[in-house]
Every structure is written in structure tokens, then in C-alpha cells.
Write a protein that holds these residues in place. Structure first.
Motif, PDB file in Angstrom:
ATOM      1  N   ALA A  83       0.897  -1.159  -0.144  1.00  0.00           N
ATOM      2  CA  ALA A  83       0.062   0.069   0.004  1.00  0.00           C
ATOM      3  C   ALA A  83       0.933   1.358  -0.196  1.00  0.00           C
ATOM      4  N   ILE A  84       2.197   1.210   0.803  1.00  0.00           N
ATOM      5  CA  ILE A  84       2.708   2.412   0.751  1.00  0.00           C
ATOM      6  C   ILE A  84       3.901   2.699  -0.289  1.00  0.00           C
ATOM      7  N   GLN A  85       4.180   1.572  -0.848  1.00  0.00           N
ATOM      8  CA  GLN A  85       5.220   1.624  -1.916  1.00  0.00           C
ATOM      9  C   GLN A  85       6.301   2.570  -1.641  1.00  0.00           C
ATOM     10  N   LYS A  86       6.816   2.150  -0.478  1.00  0.00           N
ATOM     11  CA  LYS A  86       8.174   3.242   0.225  1.00  0.00           C
ATOM     12  C   LYS A  86       7.746   4.568   0.076  1.00  0.00           C
ATOM     13  N   SER A  87       6.386   4.982   0.550  1.00  0.00           N
ATOM     14  CA  SER A  87       5.992   6.418   0.739  1.00  0.00           C
ATOM     15  C   SER A  87       4.871   6.209   1.742  1.00  0.00           C
ATOM     16  N   ALA A  88       5.484   6.689   3.019  1.00  0.00           N
ATOM     17  CA  ALA A  88       4.241   6.395   4.047  1.00  0.00           C
ATOM     18  C   ALA A  88       3.049   7.609   3.802  1.00  0.00           C
ATOM     19  N   ILE A  89       3.286   8.635   3.156  1.00  0.00           N
ATOM     20  CA  ILE A  89       2.270   9.308   3.074  1.00  0.00           C
ATOM     21  C   ILE A  89       1.178   8.835   2.027  1.00  0.00           C
ATOM     22  N   SER A  90       1.367   7.726   1.481  1.00  0.00           N
ATOM     23  CA  SER A  90       0.349   7.211   0.586  1.00  0.00           C
ATOM     24  C   SER A  90      -0.734   6.694   1.193  1.00  0.00           C
ATOM     25  N   VAL A  91      -0.585   6.361   2.540  1.00  0.00           N
ATOM     26  CA  VAL A  91      -1.864   6.167   3.390  1.00  0.00           C
ATOM     27  C   VAL A  91      -2.321   7.411   4.325  1.00  0.00           C
ATOM     28  N   PHE A  92      -1.889   8.624   3.959  1.00  0.00           N
ATOM     29  CA  PHE A  92      -2.429   9.440   4.675  1.00  0.00           C
ATOM     30  C   PHE A  92      -3.591  10.087   3.605  1.00  0.00           C
ATOM     31  N   HIS A  93      -4.714  10.635   4.314  1.00  0.00           N
ATOM     32  CA  HIS A  93      -5.848  11.291   3.570  1.00  0.00           C
ATOM     33  C   HIS A  93      -5.346  12.327   2.979  1.00  0.00           C
ATOM     34  N   GLN A 110      12.691  23.852  14.175  1.00  0.00           N
ATOM     35  CA  GLN A 110      12.661  24.278  15.548  1.00  0.00           C
ATOM     36  C   GLN A 110      13.167  23.402  16.574  1.00  0.00           C
ATOM     37  N   LYS A 111      13.725  22.416  16.081  1.00  0.00           N
ATOM     38  CA  LYS A 111      14.345  21.201  17.009  1.00  0.00           C
ATOM     39  C   LYS A 111      13.289  20.985  18.051  1.00  0.00           C
ATOM     40  N   ARG A 112      12.098  20.606  17.648  1.00  0.00           N
ATOM     41  CA  ARG A 112      11.060  20.009  18.669  1.00  0.00           C
ATOM     42  C   ARG A 112      10.461  18.951  18.226  1.00  0.00           C
ATOM     43  N   LYS A 113       9.320  18.300  19.075  1.00  0.00           N
ATOM     44  CA  LYS A 113       8.897  16.997  18.595  1.00  0.00           C
ATOM     45  C   LYS A 113       7.771  17.579  17.720  1.00  0.00           C
ATOM     46  N   VAL A 114       7.458  16.197  16.841  1.00  0.00           N
ATOM     47  CA  VAL A 114       6.340  16.325  15.534  1.00  0.00           C
ATOM     48  C   VAL A 114       5.278  15.991  16.582  1.00  0.00           C
ATOM     49  N   ASP A 115       4.163  16.724  16.417  1.00  0.00           N
ATOM     50  CA  ASP A 115       2.832  16.359  17.197  1.00  0.00           C
ATOM     51  C   ASP A 115       1.773  16.703  16.149  1.00  0.00           C
ATOM     52  N   TYR A 116       1.126  15.556  15.761  1.00  0.00           N
ATOM     53  CA  TYR A 116       0.145  15.735  14.654  1.00  0.00           C
ATOM     54  C   TYR A 116      -1.032  14.594  14.430  1.00  0.00           C
ATOM     55  N   THR A 117      -2.328  15.013  14.374  1.00  0.00           N
ATOM     56  CA  THR A 117      -3.258  14.219  14.118  1.00  0.00           C
ATOM     57  C   THR A 117      -3.840  14.092  12.732  1.00  0.00           C
ATOM     58  N   TYR A 118      -3.961  12.885  12.020  1.00  0.00           N
ATOM     59  CA  TYR A 118      -4.417  12.800  10.819  1.00  0.00           C
ATOM     60  C   TYR A 118      -5.120  11.542  10.554  1.00  0.00           C
ATOM     61  N   ARG A 119      -5.742  11.309   9.374  1.00  0.00           N
ATOM     62  CA  ARG A 119      -6.610  10.165   9.024  1.00  0.00           C
ATOM     63  C   ARG A 119      -5.552   9.080   8.093  1.00  0.00           C
ATOM     64  N   LEU A 120      -5.709   7.742   8.837  1.00  0.00           N
ATOM     65  CA  LEU A 120      -4.973   6.816   8.279  1.00  0.00           C
ATOM     66  C   LEU A 120      -5.812   6.014   7.306  1.00  0.00           C
ATOM     67  N   LEU A 121      -5.392   5.417   6.178  1.00  0.00           N
ATOM     68  CA  LEU A 121      -6.092   4.889   5.185  1.00  0.00           C
ATOM     69  C   LEU A 121      -6.508   3.340   5.921  1.00  0.00           C
ATOM     70  N   GLN A 122      -7.457   2.760   5.632  1.00  0.00           N
ATOM     71  CA  GLN A 122      -7.985   1.416   6.293  1.00  0.00           C
ATOM     72  C   GLN A 122      -8.239   0.466   5.048  1.00  0.00           C
ATOM     73  N   LYS A 123      -7.663  -0.681   5.437  1.00  0.00           N
ATOM     74  CA  LYS A 123      -7.826  -1.829   4.241  1.00  0.00           C
ATOM     75  C   LYS A 123      -9.270  -2.048   4.022  1.00  0.00           C
ATOM     76  N   GLN A 124     -10.292  -1.873   4.884  1.00  0.00           N
ATOM     77  CA  GLN A 124     -11.610  -2.077   4.372  1.00  0.00           C
ATOM     78  C   GLN A 124     -12.284  -0.874   3.728  1.00  0.00           C
ATOM     79  N   GLY A 125     -11.465   0.109   3.537  1.00  0.00           N
ATOM     80  CA  GLY A 125     -11.875   1.662   2.944  1.00  0.00           C
ATOM     81  C   GLY A 125     -12.216   2.461   4.148  1.00  0.00           C
ATOM     82  N   GLY A 126     -12.345   3.798   3.906  1.00  0.00           N
ATOM     83  CA  GLY A 126     -12.297   4.849   4.568  1.00  0.00           C
ATOM     84  C   GLY A 126     -11.104   5.246   5.579  1.00  0.00           C
ATOM     85  N   TYR A 127     -11.255   6.090   6.577  1.00  0.00           N
ATOM     86  CA  TYR A 127      -9.968   6.388   7.376  1.00  0.00           C
ATOM     87  C   TYR A 127     -10.230   6.266   8.672  1.00  0.00           C
ATOM     88  N   ARG A 128      -9.209   6.383   9.512  1.00  0.00           N
ATOM     89  CA  ARG A 128      -9.099   6.206  10.955  1.00  0.00           C
ATOM     90  C   ARG A 128      -8.281   7.380  11.677  1.00  0.00           C
TER      91      ARG A 128
END
Length: 265
Positions: A83-93, A110-128
Motif C-alpha cells: 500500500a505504501i510503496q516506500k512512501s508513508a504518505i501514501s496511506v494519509f488522507h 525548531q528542533k522540537r517534537k512532531v505532534d500531529y493528528t491525521y486520518r490513516l487509510l484502512q484496508k476495508q476502506g475509509g480512514y481512521r
């Protein structure tokens, strides 16, 4: 090795001797390293949600991810890799990709942590809905590497959305009904106005010393003062509900109107 097509390989701490000068393995030290590697893998797989390493490049190329990352998508490792084909953003909304790129680049700068909420592709369709928290590791080649911990926040996100929608419906119902909604703090004698405060000036949301100030400013008719004071006396005594029909000054201050006032603990 697995990605190169191997189905199994042989290894260990000891190696059969092929020459008097040949490498014979790491012996006891090798066993300890194998045990440490096993502990590390067990620790990583025990993290709820998942763990992965990703390069900060155009594709967010993964260099490692455990099985729980795949499980977040409802996929096996083979399905996730396809699904990702060596590209993690392939499963992003699609609508979340730009935000993720912006957050990652800003966090690195800014040399700080990454903090992000996003929608992840699901096998059965839709996002989580999924949340990631990432720390920067040493750079590999030209790209920084991000160590990411994934957390499934779908249920919490849906619950918050449902709560907000309920609040909006409640606000609409209150505004259309003409009911004034106030909160009275018995200990501090302070009123906080939440909705439809027609008798208070615009922008005024808290009224301290409420009982006496209402009387001093003439907002309550003198004939209603005994009933007015009785309501607050009941509240101070701990009664769960107090109500009365009280005469308050009208908005134009030319007369009084009667309002049914009810306080519920």
C-alpha cells in the motif's frame, strides 16, 4: 534481508571452524547481543499503536516499522508494504498530507517534537484518526530521520466531534427558545452568563457580588426582594433546586417584567 527476497537465513553466536584463522563467531558476547536484540523487539512491539522510523524527504520514506503500524491500517505487513510503496504518505488522507509536511518541517527547523493528528487509510476502506508523536534521530545521508510513535485516537476524535455537535444543537435550541442560561457560584456569589443574557450589556459575561449588586442597581423590584433572597438562601443551604417568579427591570429600564427563575444544582 527479507525485502531482498530471502525466506530464512542462518545465524548465531558461534560459527563452525573453516580455517585456523577464520572468524568463529562472537561466542558469549554474541549470545548477549541476540538477547538484547530480542528484548528491544519485544519492547517495540509492546508499544500501543506502533513505532516507525521515517526519513524527512518527499515521501516520508520508512526505514523501519513494527507490525502494530500495519495493524492500525487493518493490514498485514505484506499488504501495508504494497500500500505504501516506500512512501508513508501514501496511506494519509489527501487533505492531511500538506499539514503533516508543514508540521514535520517546522518541528525539524525548531528542533522540537512532531505532534500531529491525521486520518490513516484502512484496508476495508475509509480512514481512521491517528496521532503521531515523533523525536528526531541522527541524520542518515541527506535526510533527517524521525522516530514516530503512533496512537489510535479515532474513538476519542469521534466522541469530541459528537460532543461539539451536541453543544451546537443545544446552543441553537437555547437561543431560539429565549431562555437565559446562567451559572451561579454559591461560594463566590458570582454569576457567569452562557447564553441569551438580554438584560446584561454585550460582552459582560461575569457578574461578581451578584445578590447585592442586583438589588443596589434596582434590577429587582422591591416587592420581589424577599422571594429573591429566599432563592439564594435555599441554594446556600444546599437545596438541589430553588425557583421563584420575580419582577426584573425591563431592558429599557422603564418598567418591570416577571420572569420564572430556576436554579438547579
Amino acid at each position: 534481508v527479507k525485502k531482498s527476497g530471502a525466506r530464512l537465513y542462518r545465524g548465531g553466536a558461534f560459527k563452525p571452524r573453516t580455517s585456523p584463522y577464520a572468524f568463529q563467531g562472537m561466542r558469549a558476547e554474541g549470545i548477549n547481543l541476540l538477547l538484547e536484540a530480542k528484548k528491544y523487539e519485544t519492547l517495540v512491539n509492546s508499544v500501543p499503536g506502533g513505532v516507525g522510523l521515517y526519513r524527512l524527504d518527499e515521501k516520508f520514506t520508512p526505514t523501519y516499522f513494527n507490525d502494530r503500524v500495519c495493524e492500525l491500517c487493518g493490514m498485514t505487513r505484506a499488504e501495508y508494504e504494497a500500500a505504501i510503496q516506500k512512501s508513508a504518505i501514501s496511506v494519509f488522507h489527501p487533505d492531511d498530507i500538506a499539514g503533516m509536511v508543514e508540521e514535520a518541517n517546522a518541528a525539524f527547523a525548531q528542533k522540537r517534537k512532531v505532534d500531529y493528528t491525521y486520518r490513516l487509510l484502512q484496508k476495508q476502506g475509509g480512514y481512521r484518526w491517528t496521532h503521531i508523536s515523533g523525536e528526531w534521530l541522527t541524520e542518515q545521508g541527506d535526510s533527517p530521520v524521525l522516530c514516530v510513535v503512533f496512537t489510535d485516537v479515532n474513538d476519542q476524535k469521534i466522541a469530541r466531534q459528537a460532543l461539539r455537535e451536541s453543544e451546537l444543537r443545544y446552543e441553537a435550541a437555547v437561543k431560539s427558545s429565549g431562555i437565559n442560561i446562567w451559572e451561579y457560584d454559591v461560594e463566590s456569589d458570582t454569576v457567569t452568563v452562557f447564553a441569551n443574557s438580554s438584560r446584561l450589556k454585550k460582552g459582560c459575561h461575569m457578574v461578581p457580588n451578584y445578590i447585592q449588586s442586583t438589588i443596589d442597581h434596582g434590577y429587582i423590584h422591591e416587592n420581589s426582594i424577599p422571594d429573591y433572597l429566599e432563592v439564594f438562601q435555599k441554594l446556600k443551604q444546599g437545596e438541589p433546586e430553588a425557583a421563584a417568579d420575580l419582577w426584573y427591570k425591563t431592558n429599557n429600564e422603564l418598567g418591570y417584567w416577571c420572569e420564572r427563575v430556576t436554579y438547579t444544582a
